[in-house]
Design a protein around this motif. Structure first.
Motif, short mmCIF file in Angstrom:
data_model
loop_
_atom_site.label_atom_id
_atom_site.label_comp_id
_atom_site.label_asym_id
_atom_site.label_seq_id
_atom_site.Cartn_x
_atom_site.Cartn_y
_atom_site.Cartn_z
N PRO A 63 0.80 -1.23 0.00
CA PRO A 63 0.00 0.00 0.00
C PRO A 63 0.84 1.28 0.00
O PRO A 63 1.82 1.39 0.72
CB PRO A 63 -0.82 -0.12 1.30
N GLN A 64 0.40 2.21 -0.83
CA GLN A 64 1.08 3.51 -0.96
C GLN A 64 0.32 4.63 -0.24
O GLN A 64 0.68 5.80 -0.35
CB GLN A 64 1.24 3.86 -2.45
N ALA A 65 -0.69 4.26 0.49
CA ALA A 65 -1.50 5.22 1.26
C ALA A 65 -2.25 4.40 2.31
O ALA A 65 -2.35 3.17 2.17
CB ALA A 65 -2.48 5.95 0.34
N LEU A 122 -17.76 3.54 -11.46
CA LEU A 122 -18.83 3.74 -10.49
C LEU A 122 -18.57 2.95 -9.22
O LEU A 122 -18.82 3.43 -8.10
CB LEU A 122 -20.18 3.36 -11.10
N LYS A 123 -18.03 1.74 -9.36
CA LYS A 123 -17.72 0.93 -8.18
C LYS A 123 -16.57 1.54 -7.40
O LYS A 123 -16.56 1.49 -6.16
CB LYS A 123 -17.40 -0.52 -8.59
N ALA A 124 -15.60 2.13 -8.10
CA ALA A 124 -14.49 2.79 -7.40
C ALA A 124 -15.05 3.90 -6.49
O ALA A 124 -14.67 4.01 -5.31
CB ALA A 124 -13.50 3.37 -8.40
N ALA A 125 -15.97 4.68 -7.02
CA ALA A 125 -16.56 5.77 -6.22
C ALA A 125 -17.39 5.20 -5.07
O ALA A 125 -17.36 5.72 -3.95
CB ALA A 125 -17.42 6.66 -7.13
N GLU A 126 -18.11 4.13 -5.32
CA GLU A 126 -18.94 3.51 -4.28
C GLU A 126 -18.07 2.94 -3.16
O GLU A 126 -18.37 3.10 -1.97
CB GLU A 126 -19.79 2.41 -4.91
N ILE A 127 -16.97 2.28 -3.55
CA ILE A 127 -16.07 1.70 -2.54
C ILE A 127 -15.42 2.83 -1.73
O ILE A 127 -15.31 2.75 -0.50
CB ILE A 127 -15.01 0.80 -3.22
N ALA A 128 -15.01 3.89 -2.39
CA ALA A 128 -14.41 5.04 -1.68
C ALA A 128 -15.40 5.59 -0.66
O ALA A 128 -15.04 5.89 0.49
CB ALA A 128 -14.02 6.12 -2.69
N ARG A 129 -16.66 5.69 -1.05
CA ARG A 129 -17.71 6.20 -0.16
C ARG A 129 -17.86 5.26 1.03
O ARG A 129 -17.88 5.68 2.18
CB ARG A 129 -19.02 6.27 -0.95
N TYR A 170 -9.94 11.48 -2.42
CA TYR A 170 -9.14 10.29 -2.76
C TYR A 170 -8.65 10.45 -4.19
O TYR A 170 -9.10 11.34 -4.92
CB TYR A 170 -9.97 9.01 -2.59
N ARG A 171 -7.73 9.58 -4.57
CA ARG A 171 -7.22 9.62 -5.94
C ARG A 171 -7.44 8.29 -6.62
O ARG A 171 -7.22 7.23 -6.01
CB ARG A 171 -5.72 9.96 -5.93
N LEU A 172 -7.87 8.34 -7.88
CA LEU A 172 -7.98 7.14 -8.72
C LEU A 172 -6.88 7.21 -9.78
O LEU A 172 -6.71 8.26 -10.41
CB LEU A 172 -9.35 7.07 -9.40
N VAL A 173 -6.14 6.11 -9.94
CA VAL A 173 -4.99 6.09 -10.85
C VAL A 173 -5.08 4.87 -11.76
O VAL A 173 -5.36 3.77 -11.29
CB VAL A 173 -3.67 6.03 -10.06
N PRO A 209 -0.05 -6.39 -16.16
CA PRO A 209 -0.78 -6.14 -17.41
C PRO A 209 -2.20 -6.69 -17.39
O PRO A 209 -2.58 -7.55 -18.21
CB PRO A 209 0.10 -6.82 -18.47
N HIS A 210 -2.97 -6.23 -16.43
CA HIS A 210 -4.41 -6.50 -16.34
C HIS A 210 -5.00 -5.22 -15.76
O HIS A 210 -4.67 -4.85 -14.62
CB HIS A 210 -4.66 -7.72 -15.44
N LEU A 211 -5.83 -4.57 -16.55
CA LEU A 211 -6.37 -3.25 -16.18
C LEU A 211 -6.84 -3.19 -14.73
O LEU A 211 -7.50 -4.12 -14.25
CB LEU A 211 -7.56 -2.94 -17.11
N HIS A 212 -6.48 -2.13 -14.04
CA HIS A 212 -6.92 -1.94 -12.66
C HIS A 212 -6.90 -0.46 -12.33
O HIS A 212 -6.06 0.28 -12.83
CB HIS A 212 -6.04 -2.72 -11.67
N ILE A 213 -7.82 -0.07 -11.47
CA ILE A 213 -7.83 1.29 -10.93
C ILE A 213 -7.27 1.22 -9.52
O ILE A 213 -7.70 0.41 -8.71
CB ILE A 213 -9.26 1.86 -10.88
N HIS A 214 -6.28 2.07 -9.25
CA HIS A 214 -5.81 2.24 -7.88
C HIS A 214 -6.72 3.26 -7.19
O HIS A 214 -6.91 4.36 -7.71
CB HIS A 214 -4.40 2.81 -7.83
N LEU A 215 -7.25 2.89 -6.03
CA LEU A 215 -7.98 3.84 -5.18
C LEU A 215 -7.07 4.14 -3.99
O LEU A 215 -6.74 3.23 -3.21
CB LEU A 215 -9.30 3.22 -4.71
N LEU A 216 -6.64 5.40 -3.91
CA LEU A 216 -5.70 5.81 -2.86
C LEU A 216 -6.35 6.89 -2.01
O LEU A 216 -6.91 7.86 -2.53
CB LEU A 216 -4.43 6.38 -3.50
#
Ligand code: 5GP
Length: 114
Positions: A33-35, A66-73, A82-85, A97-104
């Protein structure tokens, strides 16, 4: 074709700290984890990176965001922010090499990013 690391995690062949799953996406804590909060949100479909997503992937990509925002909430990050990367390719430091959004979240982020 052999499974990607994140497909193996999604299929529970490799253990992870799961945060969320449904038929299209899984979310789990990053192993390094970076945060204070660092979650990866991953489509079950092994799209290698955003540059290789296709028009027909628009539904899963929308669902992912949408799930990234829901999980952050759900993790209590909405007020503090928060930051999405998405890292795409060598200059971005893409390692898996498998698409992913970092939620930090959970600390002040800097801009520009390193
Ligand atoms: P990338 O640099 O490709 O955007 O990010 C890959 C991320 O996957 C890194 O933050 C790394 O710590 C994380 N990661 C790599 N291997 C594993 C693993 O086996 N389990 C988990 N939970 N995270 C991993």
């Amino acid at each position: 074709m052999s499974k990607t690391l994140f497909q193996k995690i999604a299929d529970k062949e490799i253990p992870s700290a799961l945060v969320y799953e449904d038929d299209q996406v899984v979310a789990f804590k990053d192993i390094d984890p970076q945060a204070p909060t660092h979650v990866l949100i991953v489509p079950r479909k092994p799209i290698p990176r955003i540059a290789e997503a296709r028009p027909e992937d628009h539904k899963v990509l929308g669902h992912l965001l949408l799930k990234a925002a829901e999980i952050a909430r759900r993790l209590g990050l909405e007020k503090s922010g928060y930051r999405l990367v998405l890292n795409n390719g060598p200059h971005a430091g893409e390692a898996v090499p498998h698409l992913h959004i970092h939620l930090l979240g959970g600390r002040q982020m800097k801009w520009p990013p390193g």
